[in-house]
Structure formats: structure tokens, C-alpha cells
Design a protein around this motif. Sequence first.
Motif, PDB file in Angstrom:
ATOM      1  N   UNK A 113      28.092  46.174 -61.890  1.00 38.37           N
ATOM      2  CA  UNK A 113      28.264  44.841 -62.463  1.00 38.37           C
ATOM      3  C   UNK A 113      29.617  44.552 -63.066  1.00 38.37           C
ATOM      4  N   UNK A 114      30.586  45.457 -62.914  1.00 38.59           N
ATOM      5  CA  UNK A 114      31.919  45.196 -63.456  1.00 38.59           C
ATOM      6  C   UNK A 114      32.557  44.015 -62.730  1.00 38.59           C
ATOM      7  N   UNK A 115      33.341  43.242 -63.458  1.00 34.47           N
ATOM      8  CA  UNK A 115      34.031  42.097 -62.870  1.00 34.47           C
ATOM      9  C   UNK A 115      35.400  42.460 -62.324  1.00 34.47           C
ATOM     10  N   UNK A 116      35.822  43.676 -62.504  1.00 37.57           N
ATOM     11  CA  UNK A 116      37.123  44.096 -61.999  1.00 37.57           C
ATOM     12  C   UNK A 116      37.525  45.392 -62.639  1.00 37.57           C
ATOM     13  N   UNK A 117      38.755  45.769 -62.406  1.00 37.13           N
ATOM     14  CA  UNK A 117      39.209  47.029 -62.985  1.00 37.13           C
ATOM     15  C   UNK A 117      40.707  47.004 -63.213  1.00 37.13           C
TER      16      UNK A 117
END
Length: 218
Positions: free
Chosen positions: A100-104
Motif C-alpha cells: 500500500x505504499x504510495x511511492x519510495x
Amino acid sequence: MNPPIRVLLVDDQPLVRAGLRVLMADTPDLEVAGEAGTGTEAVELARDLRPDVVVMDVRMPGMDGIEATRIVTAGPGTPRVLVLTTFDDDEYVYGALRSGASGFLVKDMALDDILAAIRVVAAGDALIAPGVTRRLIEEFAARPDPVRRPSRGLDGVTDREREVLALVGRGLSNGEIAERLHISTATAKAHVARLFSKLDARDRVQLVILAYETGLAP
């Protein structure tokens, strides 16, 4: 004037948190809502403080950042998560995206670039550090995965929207999609917005994963 973006800093290295905290102290539109040194603390503080964005380290003692991300992003109205990684953390990034991360972010990015990335994600966009993102997407898509589902979630998606989704899955920006399909950037942006709605995706990362799982991304 809009209220500042409230950020929860999660990293087991106090120096990393301190660097971001000091820089954000001089940035009116960003505010440190809290700090955590473990995944367990991150889950607790995200629930109690309700920040807008969580900057999440991956490798931490006890609960790692991937599991913490899965818990933090579960349910409606949850904060967006930016995962901190290094170039040799690809395996962790794949897990974080699925969680569920929106980016890195890459840890050796300039601090100003990290602050800019926080703003981008808070505004609803995703996929930070394009050069790194595209390399990861290529590797992510190339991996054999027994759960590819050619028809998953694409009911009601038009042929043009499938083309757009495929290009999003390859890491292209709205401007690049417009150039590839010979349409305006505004039209490309509208197609992406409709994909968000039709596929119930919270950001471009989820569209990338859907493009991969449905076989639209190579």
C-alpha cells in the motif's frame, strides 16, 4: 493559506530523522507530527496522530517497514506512505508497493528532494525518483508471478483507458503518455483520473500494480 502537511518520520537511525526534522522546521508547509524508531511505534503513532504522510524506513528492529505500511494503509482515510530505501533494497520495495505504499525514496537523495517528494505524495501523486522508479517497475513486471489475472478489475475500462493504464504501468508521466498517444496532457490526466475512479485506486502505484497483474504492462 492551507494547513501544513503533517509528517510522521519513521527510521531507526536518529540522525536521519534529525536531518529531516531540522530541515522541515524551516519549511512552513511541512510539520513533523511525530517520530518513531520501529514499525510498531509507527503503527501506534499513525493511529494516534493521524498524519498526512508517513516517511517509512524499511529495515527496522522488530516489525519492518513493509508490515507497518500494510497496517498503516489499511482502511479509508489512512495516511500515504513513502518508503525509504537504498539501491540494494529492491526486494523490499516490491513488498512495500504491494502493501500500500504510495511511492519510495532513495536515502541518498538530497533532503530538499525528499521534502518535495512528500509534497507530491500528499497531493495525491506517487512514484518518486523517476529513474529509480522505472528500473524497479521493469524488474517488478519481469518477475514471474502466478497470480496474474487478465480480467481483474477492468470491467468498464475503455480501450483507450487500457492503453493509458499500460503506459502508467511502464512508469510514464502524464506528459509522456500524451506524447505517446498523440493527445493533450490534460486529456491524459483526465484518463488517469477516470482510471483512479473506475479501479478504486488511491494513486499511480496501485495503477502500476494493476497494469502488471492484468498483463497490460510487459
